[in-house]
Design an enzyme around this catalytic site. Structure first.
Site, short mmCIF file in Angstrom:
data_model
loop_
_atom_site.label_atom_id
_atom_site.label_comp_id
_atom_site.label_asym_id
_atom_site.label_seq_id
_atom_site.Cartn_x
_atom_site.Cartn_y
_atom_site.Cartn_z
N SER A 1 -4.14 0.80 0.68
CA SER A 1 -4.15 1.97 1.57
C SER A 1 -2.84 2.32 2.25
CB SER A 1 -5.23 1.81 2.64
OG SER A 1 -6.46 2.16 2.09
N LYS B 1 -2.34 4.62 12.81
CA LYS B 1 -3.56 5.03 12.10
C LYS B 1 -4.74 5.03 13.07
CE LYS B 1 -6.03 3.66 7.82
NZ LYS B 1 -5.97 2.75 6.65
N SER C 1 -6.31 4.90 2.07
CA SER C 1 -6.96 5.55 3.19
C SER C 1 -6.00 6.01 4.29
CB SER C 1 -7.99 4.61 3.79
OG SER C 1 -7.37 3.44 4.32
N1 GLN Z 1 -8.97 2.38 -1.79
C1 GLN Z 1 -9.41 1.07 -1.44
C2 GLN Z 1 -10.82 1.11 -0.92
O1 GLN Z 1 -11.40 2.13 -0.98
C3 GLN Z 1 -8.48 0.45 -0.46
C4 GLN Z 1 -8.71 0.83 0.93
C5 GLN Z 1 -7.77 0.17 1.89
O2 GLN Z 1 -6.77 -0.43 1.49
N2 GLN Z 1 -8.12 0.23 3.14
O3 GLN Z 1 -11.37 0.16 -0.46
#
Ligand code: GLN
Length: 485
Positions: free
Chosen positions: A180, A81, A156
């Site tokens: 994410s 990532k 994400s």
């Molecule tokens: N969707 C969640 C957020 O917006 C989780 C993001 C993540 O796990 N990095 O914070």
């Protein structure tokens, strides 16, 4: 040219390379051909390192030719990532503020992959600074879901999920702070795992919410996820929150019988608002698990309803502090017109961060403010404890908890979701991060042609049970084809 290779699992490709049935160079070339063919439609990657990856492949081939000792991942193409660093390479957390950033050191996960002779292909697109669940907030633009390019891949870690679903690499890494890894895995029909907090070193991962961030694998199969976790877990002197527990061989759990395993079904996770297609697949999957010998136990996690609110206090609070380092001086983007230091900070940050990141910095700063600290941050910490206790309680009687991953399948790119709707995307995944426990997403079926994943949760450091049930479920469910591209 050797397209059939792309259908193999990481385990199978590693075996083929080690047995000299195919060279690492051919595998890397095949992968880059595939990327060239599919990347325009999908957009999984931010940075690709073709030349260097080929060099790495030649080195693996040389070792094999000379019968030198090779690592478990020798020659396997892997994506990381965009928030993980690699020496002399770019990774920018898909943010403008880090647009020119190149790392001078390797993150621990990269170091471990390299030690195992895995080959890093490049970095994958993500929501800016890992904040989001669609990959739409990336400074690089959106990534598309290989099952339907009108739809989001989730987020994400969207690009890491699509790089597997589009067969561009054999393994990838994501980070999971509130879902994410697990949610994009569900949206893209691949396996995704968030390990226990403290299992995998966070050194060299750009911090979002440090008390919840965890790195974990994406793969086609559960066995591949275990294969990857074996490599990236464990010892590292650079992360003080890392557990010193020994890392078992996770591959030993693959294919173990789950007969007699107690499976908790939390009533709070089967709520109104779950799409009927998703609900049906999860219900059918539970039936399947019963047939496989799992003993279904209805359970309750009574504080679930506070999880989203708790997370959206704690995560922004930690983020506001972590993101203070991006000041226009130390890393990346800098405004050129500023005439004093104050202006330099404010202009660089105003121009460098996107809306969602700014919103979280503002919320985070607010809840940490002296006047509100007790009312918000401290209270959220207390509720976090209650959520953790819920899990501690039920794990006294069950081995595994089964839930949906997301209430919906992948939504359309153009869908204008309200913030609240987007934050609710995480309703089934967030609690695991608050409690620090591991979670695994496995593809369970298709609802109107779109993948739906099932989530398995276990108590801290019980990854072996997740791999056991995940691999057994995968076998029973039958083959899950990847989309045709
Ligand atoms: N969707 C969640 C957020 O917006 C989780 C993001 C993540 O796990 N990095 O914070």
């Amino acid at each position: 040219m050797m397209e059939y290779l792309l259908d193999l699992s990481a385990w199978e490709i590693a075996e083929k390379i080690a047995k000299k049935e195919v060279s690492a160079e051919v595998v890397i070339r095949t992968v880059f051909d595939r990327i060239e063919k599919t990347e325009k439609q999908i957009g999984s990657f931010v940075h690709l390192r073709k030349e260097n990856a080929l060099k790495d492949a030649l080195e693996v081939d040389r070792k094999i030719k000379n019968n030198e000792k090779i690592g478990a991942l020798a020659g396997v193409p892997i994506a990381i990532k965009d928030n993980m660093v690699m020496k002399d390479e770019r990774s920018n957390s898909s943010s403008k503020i880090l647009n020119s950033y190149e790392s001078i050191y390797n993150s621990t996960v990269v170091e471990k992959i390299k030690e195992a002779d895995g080959i890093i292909i490049g970095t994958t697109n993500m929501d800016e600074m890992a904040m989001g669940s669609s990959t739409k907030t990336s400074f690089n633009g959106a990534t598309k879901n290989p099952w339907d390019i009108q739809r989001v891949p989730g987020g994400s870690s969207g690009g890491s999920a699509t790089s597997i679903a589009a067969k561009q690499v054999f393994l990838s890494l994501g980070s999971d702070t509130g879902g994410s890894i697990r949610q994009p895995a569900s949206f893209c029909g691949v396996v995704g795992m968030k390990p226990t907090y403290g299992r995998v070193s966070r050194y060299g991962l750009m911090a979002f919410a440090s008390s919840m961030d965890q790195i974990g694998p994406f793969s086609k199969t559960v066995k591949d996820a275990a294969f990857m976790l074996n490599v990236i877990s464990g010892k590292d002197e650079y992360d003080a929150t890392l557990s010193t527990r020994e890392v078992p061989n996770y591959l030993d759990s693959i294919g173990k019988s789950i007969s007699g395993m107690k499976i908790g079904i939390p009533k709070e996770y089967f709520i109104d608002g779950i799409q009927p297609g998703v609900k049906k697949i999860i219900e059918d999957s539970i039936e399947l698990i019963k047939k496989m010998g799992g003993i279904i136990v209805p359970i309750s996690l009574p504080h679930t309803k506070y999880a989203v609110a708790t997370y959206y206090v704690i995560a922004p609070a930690e983020a506001s502090s972590n993101l203070a380092r991006y000041d226009g001086v130390r890393y990346g983007y800098r405004n050129k017109e500023a005439t004093n230091i104050e202006e330099l900070y404010s202009k660089s940050r105003t121009e460098g961060f996107g809306d969602e990141v700014k919103r979280r910095i503002i919320i985070g700063t607010y809840v940490l403010n002296a006047g509100y600290f007790e009312a918000y941050f401290k209270k959220a910490q207390k509720v976090r404890n209650l959520i953790k206790q819920d899990f501690d309680n039920v794990f006294e009687t069950v081995d595994i908890i089964v839930t949906p991953v997301s209430p919906t399948t992948a939504f359309k790119l153009e869908d204008k979701k309200t913030l609240m709707e987007l934050y609710l995307e995480d309703i089934f995944t967030i609690s695991a991060n608050l409690a620090g426990i591991p979670g695994l997403t496995v593809p369970a079926g298709l609802a109107q042609g779109l993948p739906v994943g099932i989530q398995f949760l276990a108590k801290a450091f019980d990854e072996e049970k997740l791999f056991a049930i995940g691999s057994a479920f995968e076998l029973e469910r039958g083959k899950f084809e990847m989309p045709i591209l």
